[in-house]
Design an enzyme around this catalytic site. Structure first.
Site, PDB file in Angstrom:
ATOM      1  N   HIS A   9      14.034 106.263  63.303  1.00 37.32           N
ATOM      2  CA  HIS A   9      15.466 106.526  63.186  1.00 37.32           C
ATOM      3  C   HIS A   9      15.840 106.957  61.775  1.00 37.32           C
ATOM      4  CE1 HIS A   9      19.776 105.853  62.848  1.00 37.32           C
ATOM      5  NE2 HIS A   9      19.811 106.063  64.160  1.00 37.32           N
ATOM      6  N   GLY A  72      16.272 104.435  74.661  1.00 31.48           N
ATOM      7  CA  GLY A  72      17.725 104.522  74.506  1.00 31.48           C
ATOM      8  C   GLY A  72      18.169 105.966  74.389  1.00 31.48           C
ATOM      9  N   THR A  73      19.388 106.141  73.926  1.00 33.29           N
ATOM     10  CA  THR A  73      19.988 107.469  73.834  1.00 33.29           C
ATOM     11  C   THR A  73      19.179 108.420  72.956  1.00 33.29           C
ATOM     12  OG1 THR A  73      22.181 106.534  74.160  1.00 33.29           O
ATOM     13  CG2 THR A  73      22.090 108.723  73.172  1.00 33.29           C
ATOM     14  N   HIS A  74      18.701 107.933  71.834  1.00 29.88           N
ATOM     15  CA  HIS A  74      17.936 108.822  70.942  1.00 29.88           C
ATOM     16  C   HIS A  74      16.664 109.314  71.617  1.00 29.88           C
ATOM     17  CE1 HIS A  74      20.715 108.159  67.772  1.00 29.88           C
ATOM     18  NE2 HIS A  74      20.342 106.920  67.513  1.00 29.88           N
TER      19      HIS A  74
END
Length: 122
Positions: A9, A72-74
């Site tokens: 991230h 998840g979204t990423h």
């Protein structure tokens, strides 16, 4: 030759980004692979930059290993788009994305090690 990107991230705390780079260095040394760290945000290089660095070092295809625990979204939205963009920008180089860390058998061992460390210091 296959190049690997460990995709994290990223953080405003540079020591957190450096921790990812340190893991990548250990991965490269242990596996003898061509490996580069990349960050979604708040770290350098991004996925496109890491792709270019690996191609310059001789990679003909790239495998992206997410440094994420869950899907998840990423992982579902951002990473596939970024990988597609990086591939197109580099002559449609083959890019694959592995599963996140969740579900890997070594994850349980890592959690047990951390729990054991906590008990040893209690």
């Amino acid at each position: 030759m296959t190049g690997f990107i460990v995709f994290a991230h990223g953080s405003r705390i540079e020591s957190a980004n450096q921790a990812v780079r340190d893991v990548v260095s250990k991965m490269a040394a242990a596996g003898g692979h061509l490996v580069q760290a990349a960050f979604l945000e708040l770290g350098v290089p991004d996925l496109a930059g890491a792709t270019e660095l690996l191609i310059a070092r001789g990679a003909k295809r790239i495998v992206v290993v997410p440094y994420f625990l869950t899907l998840g979204t990423h992982m579902q939205r951002d990473l596939p788009r970024l990988a597609q963009d990086a591939s197109r920008a580099n002559g449609d180089i083959e890019m694959r994305i592995t599963a996140p860390l969740d579900g890997h058998p070594a994850l349980v061992d890592a959690l047990l090690d951390r729990a054991s460390e906590a008990l040893d210091t209690a």
